[in-house]
Design a protein around this motif. Structure first.
Motif, mmCIF file in Angstrom:
data_model
loop_
_atom_site.group_PDB
_atom_site.id
_atom_site.type_symbol
_atom_site.label_atom_id
_atom_site.label_comp_id
_atom_site.label_asym_id
_atom_site.label_seq_id
_atom_site.Cartn_x
_atom_site.Cartn_y
_atom_site.Cartn_z
ATOM 1 N N ILE A 109 23.908 23.304 47.497
ATOM 2 C CA ILE A 109 24.492 22.237 46.649
ATOM 3 C C ILE A 109 26.067 22.419 46.598
ATOM 4 O O ILE A 109 26.432 23.483 46.713
ATOM 5 C CB ILE A 109 24.023 22.759 45.044
ATOM 6 N N ILE A 132 29.474 20.920 44.701
ATOM 7 C CA ILE A 132 29.758 20.207 43.498
ATOM 8 C C ILE A 132 31.179 20.112 43.479
ATOM 9 O O ILE A 132 32.013 20.785 43.483
ATOM 10 C CB ILE A 132 29.502 21.328 42.107
ATOM 11 N N PHE A 144 25.344 21.822 33.303
ATOM 12 C CA PHE A 144 25.382 23.248 33.659
ATOM 13 C C PHE A 144 26.277 24.087 32.521
ATOM 14 O O PHE A 144 26.007 25.288 32.504
ATOM 15 C CB PHE A 144 26.537 23.389 34.935
ATOM 16 N N HIS A 156 22.172 27.940 28.159
ATOM 17 C CA HIS A 156 20.440 27.568 28.662
ATOM 18 C C HIS A 156 19.785 29.007 29.151
ATOM 19 O O HIS A 156 20.663 29.845 29.601
ATOM 20 C CB HIS A 156 20.457 26.479 29.420
ATOM 21 N N HIS A 211 16.270 29.797 32.090
ATOM 22 C CA HIS A 211 15.494 29.384 32.979
ATOM 23 C C HIS A 211 14.356 30.061 32.848
ATOM 24 O O HIS A 211 14.357 31.333 32.622
ATOM 25 C CB HIS A 211 15.925 29.295 34.396
ATOM 26 N N GLU A 213 17.755 32.839 38.616
ATOM 27 C CA GLU A 213 18.953 31.945 39.241
ATOM 28 C C GLU A 213 19.470 32.656 40.312
ATOM 29 O O GLU A 213 20.090 33.628 39.896
ATOM 30 C CB GLU A 213 19.646 31.292 37.981
ATOM 31 N N ARG A 272 22.331 32.478 43.360
ATOM 32 C CA ARG A 272 23.107 31.511 44.225
ATOM 33 C C ARG A 272 24.226 32.328 45.066
ATOM 34 O O ARG A 272 24.430 33.465 44.636
ATOM 35 C CB ARG A 272 24.021 30.825 43.229
ATOM 36 N N PHE A 317 29.935 31.772 36.593
ATOM 37 C CA PHE A 317 28.664 31.981 35.753
ATOM 38 C C PHE A 317 28.899 32.634 34.704
ATOM 39 O O PHE A 317 29.437 33.908 34.856
ATOM 40 C CB PHE A 317 27.556 32.629 36.713
ATOM 41 N N HIS A 373 22.783 31.609 29.792
ATOM 42 C CA HIS A 373 23.965 31.489 30.585
ATOM 43 C C HIS A 373 24.475 30.082 30.784
ATOM 44 O O HIS A 373 23.942 29.353 30.238
ATOM 45 C CB HIS A 373 23.434 32.112 32.087
ATOM 46 N N PHE A 395 27.224 27.767 33.622
ATOM 47 C CA PHE A 395 27.913 27.535 34.814
ATOM 48 C C PHE A 395 29.241 26.374 34.739
ATOM 49 O O PHE A 395 28.958 25.314 34.140
ATOM 50 C CB PHE A 395 27.311 27.118 36.030
ATOM 51 N N ILE A 432 32.644 24.062 44.872
ATOM 52 C CA ILE A 432 31.784 25.156 45.213
ATOM 53 C C ILE A 432 30.791 24.483 46.123
ATOM 54 O O ILE A 432 30.152 23.426 45.722
ATOM 55 C CB ILE A 432 31.299 25.833 44.093
ATOM 56 N N ALA A 470 27.113 26.045 47.369
ATOM 57 C CA ALA A 470 26.469 27.276 47.272
ATOM 58 C C ALA A 470 24.993 27.059 47.781
ATOM 59 O O ALA A 470 24.377 25.984 47.622
ATOM 60 C CB ALA A 470 26.230 27.763 45.691
HETATM 61 C C1 LIG Z 1 26.637 26.432 41.872
HETATM 62 S S1 LIG Z 1 24.967 26.258 41.361
HETATM 63 C C2 LIG Z 1 25.330 25.098 39.883
HETATM 64 C C3 LIG Z 1 24.686 25.713 38.609
HETATM 65 C C4 LIG Z 1 23.311 25.743 38.370
HETATM 66 O O1 LIG Z 1 22.675 25.532 39.175
HETATM 67 C C5 LIG Z 1 22.959 26.281 37.045
HETATM 68 O O2 LIG Z 1 21.607 26.193 37.061
HETATM 69 C C6 LIG Z 1 23.678 26.875 36.520
HETATM 70 O O3 LIG Z 1 23.151 27.356 35.205
#
Ligand SMILES: CSCCC(=O)/C(O)=C/O
Ligand code: FE2
Length: 215
Positions: A95, A97, A112, A116, A118, A122, A124, A133, A161, A163, A171, A173
């Motif tokens: 990705i 950005i 982002f 939130h 997941h 996560e 990266r 982050f 977390h 971003f 970026i 990643a």
């Molecule tokens: C540089 S990855 C973008 C951020 C992302 O994918 C995410 O889920 C952030 O919490």
């Protein structure tokens, strides 16, 4: 032992103990406790004086880091290959950005930065540029983790977390995943999502200790 991984791969993929983590201003990864100003999210938001977050504190939250040789990526980095194999990261995409590269840039950037969690790790790996982050610790403080070229960051399932880009505004990643990726963010409050209680349970005594500290 992971099936099929050689001793060499296991050694390459090994997690470093926190006292050997590559954290600091001269490293691809640095972490500090944030101030609570609502100035531009892309600013560093360091406390005065700066208060670095120790590796042990990040480790206790379930965060894992590696500093890899980003120059080795295009020619097939054996350390990244070993980490992928040992940790089962079967999926990979890239990705970028920037306003030009990311469709629906403004909306995505806003999303982002919403706090939130997941239902999976996560993962990266920064190939170019940099970004922050932020993870919540058990006293509800934000820890800002600055990831630059070469930083591989794993944040656990169920941790709150967010971003943001930094003032470099760019970026690129790798996004790694075990199996078919699920990117869905569950915005806070997400206490009903099983990953949240699973995460808190995984911290065990740390939750009780932090409750005492926070009281
Ligand atoms: C540089 S990855 C973008 C951020 C992302 O994918 C995410 O889920 C952030 O919490
Ligand atoms: Fe996320």
């Amino acid at each position: 032992m992971v099936e099929g991984a050689t001793a060499e791969e296991l050694a390459l993929a090994a997690e470093l103990p926190p006292n050997r983590w590559p954290l600091g201003p001269d490293s691809p990864i640095e972490a500090w406790y944030m101030d609570d100003s609502d100035e531009d999210q892309r600013l560093p938001h360091r406390l005065t004086p700066n208060q670095p977050c120790p590796a042990e504190a990040l480790h206790a939250l379930g965060v894992r880091v590696w500093a890899l040789d980003a120059d080795a990526y295009e020619r097939g980095d054996p350390q990244l290959a070993a980490i992928r194999k040992v940790r089962g990261y079967s999926y990979e995409d890239r990705i970028t950005i920037t306003p030009e590269a990311l469709p629906n840039y403004e909306e995505k950037i806003k999303g982002f930065y919403q706090e939130h969690l997941h239902t999976d790790e996560e993962i990266r790996y920064v190939l170019e540029g940099s970004g922050y982050f932020d993870v919540r610790d058990l006293q509800e403080r934000w820890v800002r983790i600055w990831n630059k070229r070469g930083a591989l960051l794993v944040i656990p399932e169920g941790i709150y977390h967010r971003f943001t880009l930094d003032t470099g505004n760019s970026i690129t990643a790798l996004r790694l995943f075990v199996g078919v990726p699920v990117w869905t963010p569950h915005n806070r409050p997400a206490e009903h999502v099983p990953s949240r209680s699973k995460y808190l349970a995984s911290l065990g005594g740390n939750v009780e200790a932090s409750a005492v500290l926070a009281a």
